[in-house]
Scaffold this active site. Structure first.
Site, PDB file in Angstrom:
ATOM      1  N   ASP A   1      51.290  15.157  59.018  1.00  0.00           N
ATOM      2  CA  ASP A   1      50.598  14.227  58.117  1.00  0.00           C
ATOM      3  C   ASP A   1      50.367  12.867  58.750  1.00  0.00           C
ATOM      4  O   ASP A   1      50.898  12.565  59.827  1.00  0.00           O
ATOM      5  CB  ASP A   1      51.368  14.096  56.790  1.00  0.00           C
ATOM      6  CG  ASP A   1      52.870  13.930  56.991  1.00  0.00           C
ATOM      7  OD1 ASP A   1      53.289  13.503  58.074  1.00  0.00           O
ATOM      8  OD2 ASP A   1      53.625  14.224  56.056  1.00  0.00           O
TER       9      ASP A   1
ATOM     10  N   ASN B   1      62.027  13.910  46.460  1.00  0.00           N
ATOM     11  CA  ASN B   1      61.392  14.613  45.335  1.00  0.00           C
ATOM     12  C   ASN B   1      61.021  16.057  45.697  1.00  0.00           C
ATOM     13  O   ASN B   1      60.310  16.711  44.963  1.00  0.00           O
ATOM     14  CB  ASN B   1      60.147  13.856  44.856  1.00  0.00           C
ATOM     15  CG  ASN B   1      59.060  13.774  45.926  1.00  0.00           C
ATOM     16  OD1 ASN B   1      59.209  14.325  47.022  1.00  0.00           O
ATOM     17  ND2 ASN B   1      57.968  13.106  45.615  1.00  0.00           N
TER      18      ASN B   1
ATOM     19  N   HIS C   1      59.269  17.027  48.370  1.00  0.00           N
ATOM     20  CA  HIS C   1      58.012  17.246  49.097  1.00  0.00           C
ATOM     21  C   HIS C   1      58.274  17.750  50.508  1.00  0.00           C
ATOM     22  O   HIS C   1      59.319  17.485  51.099  1.00  0.00           O
ATOM     23  CB  HIS C   1      57.115  16.002  49.076  1.00  0.00           C
ATOM     24  CG  HIS C   1      57.543  14.852  49.928  1.00  0.00           C
ATOM     25  ND1 HIS C   1      57.124  13.567  49.685  1.00  0.00           N
ATOM     26  CD2 HIS C   1      58.334  14.772  51.026  1.00  0.00           C
ATOM     27  CE1 HIS C   1      57.633  12.765  50.602  1.00  0.00           C
ATOM     28  NE2 HIS C   1      58.373  13.459  51.417  1.00  0.00           N
TER      29      HIS C   1
ATOM     30  N   GLU D   1      53.304  16.574  47.448  1.00  0.00           N
ATOM     31  CA  GLU D   1      54.134  16.030  46.379  1.00  0.00           C
ATOM     32  C   GLU D   1      54.265  17.055  45.244  1.00  0.00           C
ATOM     33  O   GLU D   1      53.464  17.987  45.155  1.00  0.00           O
ATOM     34  CB  GLU D   1      53.472  14.754  45.834  1.00  0.00           C
ATOM     35  CG  GLU D   1      53.240  13.668  46.884  1.00  0.00           C
ATOM     36  CD  GLU D   1      54.497  12.867  47.216  1.00  0.00           C
ATOM     37  OE1 GLU D   1      55.598  13.460  47.279  1.00  0.00           O
ATOM     38  OE2 GLU D   1      54.367  11.644  47.428  1.00  0.00           O
TER      39      GLU D   1
HETATM   40  P1  PGA Z   1      62.909  11.064  55.956  1.00  0.00           P
HETATM   41  O1  PGA Z   1      61.614  11.700  55.300  1.00  0.00           O
HETATM   42  O2  PGA Z   1      63.274  11.962  57.112  1.00  0.00           O
HETATM   43  O3  PGA Z   1      62.481   9.706  56.414  1.00  0.00           O
HETATM   44  O4  PGA Z   1      63.964  11.032  54.914  1.00  0.00           O
HETATM   45  C1  PGA Z   1      61.592  13.054  55.013  1.00  0.00           C
HETATM   46  C2  PGA Z   1      60.379  13.373  54.193  1.00  0.00           C
HETATM   47  O5  PGA Z   1      59.983  12.541  53.351  1.00  0.00           O
HETATM   48  O6  PGA Z   1      59.823  14.467  54.349  1.00  0.00           O
END
Ligand code: PGA
Length: 241
Positions: free
Chosen positions: A67, A134, A136, A141
């Site tokens: 992404d 959450n 995702h 999302e």
């Molecule tokens: P993070 O993000 O490794 O910074 O916790 C993970 C994600 O949001 O997929």
């Protein structure tokens, strides 16, 4: 699904890097799907160390990232292109032309063409994933449906708040991103999801023990044949061992 629980982040990072390096040793021109965020950073450090010591070469590897934020230039300090260059690509022997991050200026058609590029490269051999608080994966999302192809997503308030730590102010966090779809992710031949820290524990529990639903996007991974989940003790805290 194979689930491994590590005593700490360092041991998880070594195991994840060893798995990725193993795939590249077996198939030197492997196609890797890569992720950004805090969780993969120690994995990339370990891969860079392995490359530096000559244990693994990325000379023929091709990469596709999950992404990118909409509206950020590749050299913006918070762009995922810049993150990848700084955390991994600048430290290994990969050909920069073989590294791909979705454009933050893609329209819907360009986003969908990302899937065609991945297919033309032979498909992803291993997709690395983190998980959002959450649930995702990528920037898919919680939603009413599982998304299919790479597309433009509206980021939820909880994701923008979680990622605000990387920006000066919450208002600076982009409101949209370009993300591989759930369908794109599920087409990878193998998937490695990594999660560390207590703030991931409830998402990990719901992913592994809850219903398969687009309201918990990571739950879809139970339907994939070849998934490895690596957790540290804190992220595994709410699981019944
Ligand atoms: P993070 O993000 O490794 O910074 O916790 C993970 C994600 O949001 O997929």
């Amino acid at each position: 699904m194979n689930i491994y629980i590590h005593p700490n982040e360092e041991s998880l990072a070594s195991a994840a890097a060893a798995m990725i390096a193993g795939i590249v040793m077996e198939k030197p021109d492997a196609v890797l799907g890569l992720a950004t965020g805090s969780t993969p950073a120690p994995v990339y450090r370990e891969l860079a160390r392995m490359a530096h010591r000559g244990i693994v070469s990325f000379a023929q590897v091709r990469t596709y990232n999950l992404d990118e934020y909409v509206g950020l230039n590749p050299d913006h300090p918070q762009s995922y292109r810049r993150y990848m260059n700084e955390q991994l690509f600048d430290h290994i022997d990969i050909d920069p032309a073989n590294t791909h991050v979705p454009s933050g200026f893609a329209d819907a058609g360009m986003a969908a063409a990302y899937d065609e590029e991945i297919q033309a490269a032979g498909g992803i051999d291993l997709q690395l994933l983190g998980i959002g608080r959450n649930g995702h994966i990528g920037f898919n999302e919680p939603a009413g449906d599982f998304s299919r192809l790479t597309h433009i997503v509206d980021l939820t308030d909880s994701t923008r708040q979680a990622n605000a730590r990387f920006f000066d102010r919450l208002e600076d966090v982009p409101r949209q991103a370009v993300s591989m779809g759930i369908g794109t992710i599920m087409q990878a031949r193998r998937i490695l999801l990594i999660a560390t820290g207590e703030d991931k524990a409830s998402a990990v529990r719901d992913m592994l023990n809850g219903a398969i639903t687009p309201r918990m996007p990571a739950s879809v991974l139970s339907l994939h044949r070849h998934v490895t989940v690596m957790l540290d003790n804190d992220a595994a805290r709410l699981l019944n061992h």
